[in-house]
Design a protein around this motif. Structure first.
Motif, PDB file in Angstrom:
ATOM      1  N   LEU A 141       0.974  -1.238  -0.273  1.00  0.00           N
ATOM      2  CA  LEU A 141      -0.192   0.074  -0.387  1.00  0.00           C
ATOM      3  C   LEU A 141       1.065   1.258   0.253  1.00  0.00           C
ATOM      4  O   LEU A 141       0.605   1.831  -0.756  1.00  0.00           O
ATOM      5  N   GLU A 142       1.412   0.847   0.665  1.00  0.00           N
ATOM      6  CA  GLU A 142       3.234   2.751   0.954  1.00  0.00           C
ATOM      7  C   GLU A 142       3.391   2.332  -0.336  1.00  0.00           C
ATOM      8  O   GLU A 142       3.290   3.919  -0.500  1.00  0.00           O
ATOM      9  N   GLU A 143       3.701   1.698  -1.135  1.00  0.00           N
ATOM     10  CA  GLU A 143       4.026   1.902  -2.464  1.00  0.00           C
ATOM     11  C   GLU A 143       3.280   2.931  -3.790  1.00  0.00           C
ATOM     12  O   GLU A 143       3.719   2.641  -4.619  1.00  0.00           O
ATOM     13  N   ALA A 144       1.810   1.810  -3.817  1.00  0.00           N
ATOM     14  CA  ALA A 144       1.178   2.190  -4.672  1.00  0.00           C
ATOM     15  C   ALA A 144       0.805   3.977  -4.153  1.00  0.00           C
ATOM     16  O   ALA A 144      -0.244   4.637  -4.651  1.00  0.00           O
ATOM     17  N   ALA A 145       0.893   4.266  -2.962  1.00  0.00           N
ATOM     18  CA  ALA A 145       0.273   5.483  -2.555  1.00  0.00           C
ATOM     19  C   ALA A 145       1.783   6.132  -2.534  1.00  0.00           C
ATOM     20  O   ALA A 145       1.515   7.710  -1.764  1.00  0.00           O
ATOM     21  N   LYS A 146       2.710   5.864  -2.882  1.00  0.00           N
ATOM     22  CA  LYS A 146       4.326   7.056  -2.420  1.00  0.00           C
ATOM     23  C   LYS A 146       3.927   8.156  -3.516  1.00  0.00           C
ATOM     24  O   LYS A 146       3.733   8.953  -3.054  1.00  0.00           O
ATOM     25  N   ASP A 147       2.943   8.318  -4.203  1.00  0.00           N
ATOM     26  CA  ASP A 147       2.860   9.895  -5.074  1.00  0.00           C
ATOM     27  C   ASP A 147       2.001  10.141  -4.722  1.00  0.00           C
ATOM     28  O   ASP A 147       1.465  11.703  -5.673  1.00  0.00           O
ATOM     29  N   TYR A 148       0.937  10.088  -3.526  1.00  0.00           N
ATOM     30  CA  TYR A 148      -0.287  10.699  -3.030  1.00  0.00           C
ATOM     31  C   TYR A 148       0.091  11.182  -1.636  1.00  0.00           C
ATOM     32  O   TYR A 148      -0.101  10.499  -0.058  1.00  0.00           O
ATOM     33  N   PRO A 149       0.833  12.026  -1.347  1.00  0.00           N
ATOM     34  CA  PRO A 149       0.699  12.591   0.296  1.00  0.00           C
ATOM     35  C   PRO A 149      -0.639  13.118   1.468  1.00  0.00           C
ATOM     36  O   PRO A 149      -0.200  12.523   2.198  1.00  0.00           O
ATOM     37  N   GLU A 150      -1.225  13.075   0.589  1.00  0.00           N
ATOM     38  CA  GLU A 150      -2.109  13.180   1.232  1.00  0.00           C
ATOM     39  C   GLU A 150      -3.290  11.857   1.712  1.00  0.00           C
ATOM     40  O   GLU A 150      -3.956  11.420   2.745  1.00  0.00           O
ATOM     41  N   ILE A 151      -2.582  10.892   1.230  1.00  0.00           N
ATOM     42  CA  ILE A 151      -3.009   9.051   1.629  1.00  0.00           C
ATOM     43  C   ILE A 151      -1.510   8.198   2.033  1.00  0.00           C
ATOM     44  O   ILE A 151      -0.462   8.180   2.000  1.00  0.00           O
ATOM     45  N   GLU A 152      -2.404   8.333   3.836  1.00  0.00           N
ATOM     46  CA  GLU A 152      -0.948   7.369   4.803  1.00  0.00           C
ATOM     47  C   GLU A 152      -1.307   6.529   5.298  1.00  0.00           C
ATOM     48  O   GLU A 152      -2.707   6.039   5.248  1.00  0.00           O
ATOM     49  N   VAL A 153      -0.312   5.147   5.244  1.00  0.00           N
ATOM     50  CA  VAL A 153      -0.349   3.786   5.423  1.00  0.00           C
ATOM     51  C   VAL A 153       0.080   3.640   6.846  1.00  0.00           C
ATOM     52  O   VAL A 153       1.092   3.849   7.327  1.00  0.00           O
ATOM     53  N   ILE A 154      -1.096   4.308   7.995  1.00  0.00           N
ATOM     54  CA  ILE A 154      -0.795   3.551   9.481  1.00  0.00           C
ATOM     55  C   ILE A 154      -0.569   2.529  10.104  1.00  0.00           C
ATOM     56  O   ILE A 154      -1.347   1.806   9.699  1.00  0.00           O
ATOM     57  N   THR A 155       0.513   1.821  10.840  1.00  0.00           N
ATOM     58  CA  THR A 155       0.629   1.004  10.980  1.00  0.00           C
ATOM     59  C   THR A 155       0.222   0.853  12.461  1.00  0.00           C
ATOM     60  O   THR A 155       0.347   1.109  13.164  1.00  0.00           O
ATOM     61  N   LEU A 156      -1.293   0.025  13.015  1.00  0.00           N
ATOM     62  CA  LEU A 156      -2.152  -0.401  14.123  1.00  0.00           C
ATOM     63  C   LEU A 156      -0.783  -1.927  14.368  1.00  0.00           C
ATOM     64  O   LEU A 156      -0.599  -2.441  14.380  1.00  0.00           O
ATOM     65  N   GLN A 157      -1.210  -1.309  16.720  1.00  0.00           N
ATOM     66  CA  GLN A 157      -0.530  -2.185  16.787  1.00  0.00           C
ATOM     67  C   GLN A 157      -1.805  -3.614  16.717  1.00  0.00           C
ATOM     68  O   GLN A 157      -3.286  -3.624  16.939  1.00  0.00           O
ATOM     69  N   ALA A 158      -0.893  -5.054  16.356  1.00  0.00           N
ATOM     70  CA  ALA A 158      -2.389  -6.543  16.138  1.00  0.00           C
ATOM     71  C   ALA A 158      -2.462  -6.842  17.383  1.00  0.00           C
ATOM     72  O   ALA A 158      -2.191  -7.453  18.131  1.00  0.00           O
ATOM     73  N   LYS A 159      -3.990  -6.051  17.702  1.00  0.00           N
ATOM     74  CA  LYS A 159      -4.600  -6.082  19.078  1.00  0.00           C
ATOM     75  C   LYS A 159      -6.151  -6.255  18.543  1.00  0.00           C
ATOM     76  O   LYS A 159      -6.439  -5.537  17.813  1.00  0.00           O
ATOM     77  N   TYR A 160      -7.027  -6.480  19.583  1.00  0.00           N
ATOM     78  CA  TYR A 160      -8.049  -6.858  18.989  1.00  0.00           C
ATOM     79  C   TYR A 160      -8.489  -6.262  19.542  1.00  0.00           C
ATOM     80  O   TYR A 160      -8.388  -6.190  21.001  1.00  0.00           O
ATOM     81  N   PRO A 161      -9.533  -5.484  19.711  1.00  0.00           N
ATOM     82  CA  PRO A 161     -10.462  -4.773  17.897  1.00  0.00           C
ATOM     83  C   PRO A 161     -10.039  -4.049  17.655  1.00  0.00           C
ATOM     84  O   PRO A 161     -10.524  -2.841  17.527  1.00  0.00           O
TER      85      PRO A 161
END
Length: 435
Positions: free
Chosen positions: A210-230
């Protein structure tokens, strides 16, 4: 980056199918398409027995605002229109189509022409799209909040925190550009300035794609969330990605955001490109009672027994069959039900895996309180349910419960606290008050 987080729990992920690409299931011998496929008003059939239909043709619709049209997932002939019991215990109409296996596309299937926000909303409704993460709320309604001028952010849910389910992961990994293009389309026509895509940290390949696909779009940010539920719960996701708190009785638009599942966004982009509405569903088939777990793409209306048969059938006698994940999915009483728009998994377990430990007395350990992402007090809610005390249930904010199951999961007494909260909501509704 990892954002601040709410209380959460660790559950076994069981992502057994994460390395299996989505496989197209052959057209079944019949499809049974329910007219109840979303939250809101059910659709009414607009075809009759004996009619020939084609893929993408509208077969059910409603004039109600909170509704979405339903389309033929196969080409063939309408064999039956009958009232059948739904998973909610209601009797609603179901259209059975016998496929001709030609998969002829309806002549009206064309990419929509969009020149305004009104055109966009009309196209979203025509696509038949509902929340594909499980909620099944009509997407055109979600994208049309009353305070649209106050909404500036799109949040895309790619957490997929439920155990077993991996189809959202495969969508992000296999079609990241389609996800990004879908985000850009929604942002354009809703005039949104920012987009956050939340993905759990245990999916590094999807994050990278996703980060690679969005690299030219600074308005889109991929956020890494902690792997917890929910992490994928709406209120939790909004807080984790933006730091905003969605209070009791509030909607996402009230805090300036709109939230959509990652597969919903990709499916919308498919419709904008091709004009083909929502007629098929990606789902994970897993559990210790199915012979060959798979990620599948199946026509909507496919009977669950046919799906299981395609996965090699049952390897053990099934004791529990779940639509969705083990935490928030719905247990169903037989495999004669058919796939709905919002199904993202079929899980099958044998008797041993399904065994429910006997509940014992509460020891007041407080683990349920610590685990609740909404900071509720499940023990106090349970006491109010036992007393059928409507005022206490309202005071203790039972309406905030997402029924995520975290309290039940951590309870050493094995009490079904999440189910008790659901009963509490029903008691409040019967009492004529808002939860």
């Amino acid at each position: 980056m990892i954002r601040k987080h709410l209380p959460a729990i660790h559950v076994a992920h069981h992502k057994n199918t994460m390395n299996l690409p989505v496989e197209a299931m052959p057209i079944p011998a019949k499809v049974c398409i329910a007219m109840v496929q979303h939250i809101g008003a059910p659709c009414k059939p607009v075809v009759k027995v004996g009619d020939s239909v084609k893929v993408g043709q509208v077969i059910g619709d409603s004039e109600a605002f909170v509704s979405a049209p339903i389309h033929a997932s196969v080409s063939g002939k309408v064999a039956k229109i009958e009232r059948k019991m739904t998973l909610q215990g209601q009797h609603d109409e179901t259209i059975t189509i016998i496929p001709d296996k030609l998969q002829e596309v309806y002549e009206g299937v064309q990419p929509p022409v969009i020149e305004s926000r009104a055109d966009f909303l009309k196209a979203v409704r025509a696509s038949g799209l509902v929340g594909l993460g499980g909620a099944a709320f009509p997407t055109h309604v979600k994208f049309n909040p009353k305070n649209i001028d106050e909404v500036d952010t799109l949040i895309v849910n790619g957490a997929e925190c439920e155990p077993y389910i991996t189809v959202d992961y495969r969508r992000m990994l296999d079609e990241p550009q389609k996800v990004i293009n879908g985000c850009l389309a929604v942002m354009k026509w809703m005039d949104l300035k920012k987009c956050f895509i939340g993905v759990e940290s245990n999916k590094p390949k999807a994050i990278k794609a996703l980060e690679e696909a969005a690299k030219d779009y600074p308005e889109i940010e991929v956020i890494t969330l902690q792997a917890k539920y929910p992490q994928g719960a709406e209120r939790v996701l909004i807080y984790e990605t933006t730091g905003k708190v969605m209070g009791p009785g509030k909607l996402p638009a009230d805090v300036g955001v709109v939230v959509s599942n990652v597969t919903s966004i990709a499916t919308l982009q498919e419709y904008l490109e091709t004009g083909m509405p929502l007629v098929a569903k990606n789902l994970t088939v897993d559990g210790n009672a199915v012979r060959t777990p798979k990620n599948l793409r199946v026509p909507i209306g496919t009977v669950i027994s046919d799906v299981v048969d395609y996965c090699g059938g049952y390897r053990r006698i099934p004791k529990k069959l779940i639509m969705g994940g083990p935490m928030m999915g719905r247990a169903i009483y037989d495999d004669g039900h058919s796939i709905l728009k919002n199904n993202n998994a079929i899980l099958v377990f044998d008797e041993k895996a399904s065994e429910q430990p006997k509940a014992t007395d509460c020891i007041r350990c407080g683990r349920c309180v610590e685990a609740c992402p909404m900071n509720l007090m499940p023990t106090e809610l349970a006491r109010a349910v036992d007393a059928k005390n409507v005022d206490a249930l309202v005071k203790r904010r039972v309406g905030l419960c997402m029924e995520c199951g975290s309290c039940s999961y951590v309870c050493p007494a094995k009490r079904q606290l999440s189910l008790i909260n659901r009963l509490g909501k029903a008691i409040v509704a019967e009492g004529g008050k808002k939860a």
